[in-house]
Each structure stands twice: as C-alpha cells, then as structure tokens.
Design an enzyme around this catalytic site. Structure first.
Site, PDB file in Angstrom:
ATOM      1  N   TYR A 191       0.827  -1.195   0.000  1.00 18.98           N
ATOM      2  CA  TYR A 191       0.000   0.000   0.000  1.00 18.98           C
ATOM      3  C   TYR A 191       0.876   1.266   0.000  1.00 18.98           C
ATOM      4  CZ  TYR A 191       1.243   0.300   4.943  1.00 18.98           C
ATOM      5  OH  TYR A 191       1.932   0.406   6.133  1.00 18.98           O
ATOM      6  N   SER A 250       3.636   1.467  10.842  1.00 19.41           N
ATOM      7  CA  SER A 250       3.728   0.178  10.173  1.00 19.41           C
ATOM      8  C   SER A 250       2.332  -0.374   9.942  1.00 19.41           C
ATOM      9  CB  SER A 250       4.530  -0.810  11.031  1.00 19.41           C
ATOM     10  OG  SER A 250       4.370  -2.126  10.574  1.00 19.41           O
ATOM     11  N   LYS A 251       2.107  -0.893   8.745  1.00 19.26           N
ATOM     12  CA  LYS A 251       0.826  -1.512   8.425  1.00 19.26           C
ATOM     13  C   LYS A 251       0.574  -2.720   9.334  1.00 19.26           C
ATOM     14  CE  LYS A 251      -2.804  -2.065   5.625  1.00 19.26           C
ATOM     15  NZ  LYS A 251      -3.890  -1.092   5.540  1.00 19.26           N
ATOM     16  N   ARG A 252       1.661  -3.414   9.686  1.00 19.33           N
ATOM     17  CA  ARG A 252       1.529  -4.596  10.546  1.00 19.33           C
ATOM     18  C   ARG A 252       0.931  -4.240  11.904  1.00 19.33           C
ATOM     19  NH1 ARG A 252       6.751  -5.501   8.843  1.00 19.33           N
ATOM     20  NH2 ARG A 252       7.555  -4.989  10.905  1.00 19.33           N
ATOM     21  N   ASP A 298      -6.437   3.859   3.476  1.00 17.21           N
ATOM     22  CA  ASP A 298      -7.197   3.685   4.713  1.00 17.21           C
ATOM     23  C   ASP A 298      -7.789   5.017   5.167  1.00 17.21           C
ATOM     24  OD1 ASP A 298      -6.553   0.970   4.868  1.00 17.21           O
ATOM     25  OD2 ASP A 298      -4.727   1.355   6.015  1.00 17.21           O
TER      26      ASP A 298
END
Length: 505
Positions: A30, A269-271, A279
């Site tokens: 992303y 972080s996306k994690r 988003d």
C-alpha cells in the site's frame, strides 16, 4: 571490451540545465504515509524550481511485489494532484520508466564498472538473501568483503569463468582503506570509514539489479538532480557515492527525510494497524487535508508563513524550501489530522459538501422521502470525518428504542413529568400546522414556551427526544421535525407520550 558508443549515446539523452526529481516507489504494498510524503516533497522541489517531476516504477523485487499495488500508486498520485511530467504511462526522453524494462541497461553498466575496477565478478556460493538485503539495511560483513577470494581474481580469469557458464553475481569493490564523505541537505556532511562498508551485490544471478544499484544508474541516466528518500537510506549513501565516483558521474543532492513515527519509539507500520493513504480515504478524510497534514510531517514553513497551517498544493509549491525539512522524527497524530480535515470540510461550499456527504448519508438513511440536501447542512459544521456521518443519522429511518431518562435534562429544566406535559401541549399545536416548514415548527414551539412562561428549551428538549430518541443529534428539534415530515414527527411524539405515561403512571 565495452561498447563506448552505447554509453556515449546514453549520456547524450540525459536532460540538463534544470532541476529534475523522481518518485520511484516499488509495487510492494500500500501507499504508506512516508511514501506519500516522499512523493509530495519530490513534487514540490521540482515545481518550486520550475523543474521536472519524474515517476519511475522500481519493480525488480518480484518476490515482494503485491498485486494491485501499481494501480494504488497511480490512483494516489492522480487524486493528490501530484502530476508527473515523465513516467511509464506518458513516456519521456529517458524511458523506459519501469525498471524491469531496463534490464539490459543494468547489465551493461555493471560490466562497465567491472572494467573500471570498481566492481568484480563473484562466483562464491552464497544465499540469495545476501544478494538483496532489505531496503536500507547493511550486511556490514567486513570479514566477507576483505576475504572474498573473488575480489582478487584478475579480470581476464573472471571473464573466462563467465564464458564457461559459471553462475555469478557482480559486487561493488569498495576500498578497504580511507573514508567516504557525503553531504545531505538535512543532515549535513557525514563521513564513514570504508572498512565499515560491505561489497554489496549490484547484479544478481538472475541478471536483475539490486535496488541499490538500479536506482543509482537510473537516477544518473534520467538526469535526477535531487534524490529524496527516507533516512533509513543514510547508511547506503556512502556506497552510492562510491558508485557515482566509480562511473565518473556527478553526485546529486541528497535529501534524507526523517521517519514518520506512530509514537516516540515506533515507526508507522501496516503490521501494527497504522493507516495508509487508502485507509485514511476510506475513513472519510479528504485528500487535500491528508496532503496538507503530510506536508507538515517533517517540514515547516519559514519567515512570514511560519505560523500558517493550511496550504493548498499551489501554496505549498510557493512556500516549500528545502531548508524547512527537519531531521527530527515526525509523529503522526490522528487527532491533528482530524482537526485539519474538519477545517477542510467547513471550507467546502454547501454544494461541494453535499456531493461528498451524500453517499455516507445514504448508508444510514435509506428512506428516499428524506432529502440528503436537508441533512447535509446539519452535518457540515459537526463532523470531523465523512465516516462519522452514518452514526449520526441512524434515527432517521427508524426511531430507536430509548430510555425515558433522556427526557431529564438539567439545563433544559425537564424531567419525565415536565416532558409529558410539554409533549401533550406540543402535539395538538404541531398537528394543526398546515404548512410544515422550519419557520412554522419553530413558531409553534416558541409560542408554547412563551404562553407557559418557560424557556424555549423546556419545550424543545422533550420534542427532540421524542422524534430522535437521542440526546445528541445533528441539528435541533426544528430541523429534525422538518426533515422527518409532519406525519412521522407526530407519530413519534405519540410514541413518546405513551412511553412517558406508562413510566409516570
């Protein structure tokens, strides 16, 4: 022997005489906030100088490529107004602008560097991951560099082994002594000892370049004058310098941007659930608000604009100065972004806001008889994000089951008994209204208050609870009754009277 004519022709293609910047993402996921900021700063540097903004797709890391990522990148740049002058879909004088389409170029330049003595063929059997370290990370394997037997092979012997079909990589030949100094606009001069730098792989066994090699070659051949990237690449900058020097090329200006942090200790972080640009859009944040806020994550205007917060893209272009970029980490503050978004929502014309809000209104209000055009003006001064809208409107289609405690309000001087009395007076008065509009609804309710010698709120609060079933609503009782219409408003008031009669006896 190298084909000098080829290299001369490639040099002749390079545009000269103006600022050229590039945004060169990898389609590996992303568009995170740091990526968007890099794209924005790269765009602003070029446009402020009247230069050229180049978009290049770095797609050589096929293992990490994520399907659909390219579309996300293109869409984000378009939505944000970061229009590039050259790129994969529009072409330009130094294409192709997709790395996987430039494979033959990297092989030629890797071999040129070998001929110049700044790289070497390595036939050692090493793990694939050693060929392409994670972006911004260094192997720092000084022992491997110094002791690599291939480093000392003569060029003649190495070429014989290549001709014999042996598998190889091409590694950079970093000096084992001395230091390398590079200059960064944000961080100043940085000097590192050469023996701390590894002989990074430039060309992998499959013939594809590593990131660290491809971007240097491409930046030079595309005439890039300013390289903007994250500060995690500071550790790689000395090796980039050595590559430029090995080729005899001019070194571009480096602009390393500080990381965007979730908090004082952690990078976004996306994690960990931190939002991407997509988003944020899905959350109902406006592109112009996101872009404005992201611009201020690591950059601040100077001089007479030092206190200014709100900038259009055109205003950012005029105000942007490289000296305003900070080397201190920037902390992403969602509440601050919401504040920006709310201000942008307020600044929209009623027509613009209705267009933005209508899809969200219709998510909650399915009744076609209820006009979004009447609801939108109530929402515009009251929402921070467009996604706030549905939860504010859930009472329009259906009266929720509510507790009669809502009728008790200290400020309005109401309780269950007072509310029952007010509803019984308001019901026949409103029922007699023939022209149902806000002016007439308000007049009826204020006339009751005046006749009873009460505050307007003492009459309006009970009617508001009866028609909405909620203590907090966008707009007051007059607007809600007008939107619901006479029949539904009266029906709901009758329900309220019945609930109160059952409660008070």
């Amino acid at each position: 022997m190298v084909d000098q004519k080829y290299f001369d022709e490639m040099e002749a293609r390079i545009p000269k005489g103006r600022v050229r910047t590039r945004f060169a993402p990898s389609p590996t996921g992303y568009m995170h906030i740091g990526n968007l900021r890099t794209a924005l700063y790269t765009y602003l540097i070029a446009k402020k100088a009247g230069g050229t903004f180049v978009f290049r797709l770095e797609d050589t890391d096929k293992k990490r490529e994520v399907k659909g990522s390219e579309e996300v990148i293109y869409r984000t740049l378009k939505e944000c107004g970061l229009t590039y002058d050259e790129g994969p879909d529009i072409g330009g004088p130094v294409g192709p602008y997709v790395q996987s389409e430039r494979q033959d170029i990297y092989g030629r330049y890797a071999e040129l560097l070998v001929e110049r003595g700044h790289a070497y063929y390595c036939f050692c059997d090493k793990a694939d991951e050693a060929e392409e370290p994670s972006e911004g990370k260094e192997a720092a394997d000084k022992f491997a560099k110094i002791m690599d037997p291939c480093r000392e092979l003569s060029l003649e012997e190495a070429k014989k082994r290549v001709a014999a079909g042996e598998s190889y990589v091409i590694r950079q030949k970093v000096p084992t002594e001395g230091t390398t100094t590079f200059h960064d606009i944000s961080y100043g001069e940085i000097t590192v000892p050469n023996d701390s730098l590894d002989d990074q792989v430039l060309l992998k066994r499959d013939g594809l370049p590593t990131y660290n090699f491809a971007n240097v070659v491409d930046d030079h051949l595309m005439g890039i004058t300013h390289v903007v990237r994250g500060s995690e690449y500071l550790a790689s900058a000395p090796k980039y310098n050595l590559l430029y020097e090995g080729f005899g090329w001019e070194i571009p200006e480096y602009v390393h941007c500080s990381p965007v942090m979730r908090d004082a200790q952690h990078k976004m972080s996306k994690r960990h659930g931190d939002p991407s640009y997509e988003d944020l859009k899905h959350m109902g944040l406006l592109t112009e608000a996101i872009l404005n806020y992201v611009a201020l994550l690591g950059w601040s205007p100077r001089g007479e604009l030092a206190e200014k917060e709100f900038f259009t893209l055109t205003e950012l272009t005029e105000a942007f100065e490289l000296e305003g970029i900070s080397k201190s980490p920037a902390i992403f503050d969602m509440e601050k972004l919401k504040y920006f978004n709310a201000e942008y929502i307020r600044a929209k014309s009623p027509e613009e806001f209705l267009k933005l809000a209508e899809p969200y209104i219709r998510t909650a209000v399915k009744n076609e008889a209820i006009s979004p055009a009447k609801i939108a003006p109530l929402l515009q001064p009251r929402c921070e994000m467009l996604s706030d809208i549905p939860d504010k409107l859930d009472f329009f289609d259906e009266l929720p089951d509510y507790d009669i405690e809502l009728y008790t309000n200290k400020k309005s001087k109401t309780n269950a008994d007072v509310s029952l009395n007010m509803l019984k007076k308001a019901l026949p008065a409103l029922s007699s209204v023939s022209d149902w509009n806000m002016d007439n609804i308000k007049l009826v309710l204020t006339d009751i208050a005046e006749a009873e010698g009460l505050k307007n709120a003492t009459v309006m609060w009970p009617v508001r609870i009866a028609v909405s079933g909620k203590a907090v609503t966008p707009g007051g009782v007059v607007e809600i009754c007008d939107i619901l219409g006479k029949e539904e408003s009266i029906r709901r008031m009758e329900i309220g009277i019945k609930k109160l009669e059952e409660a008070v006896g």
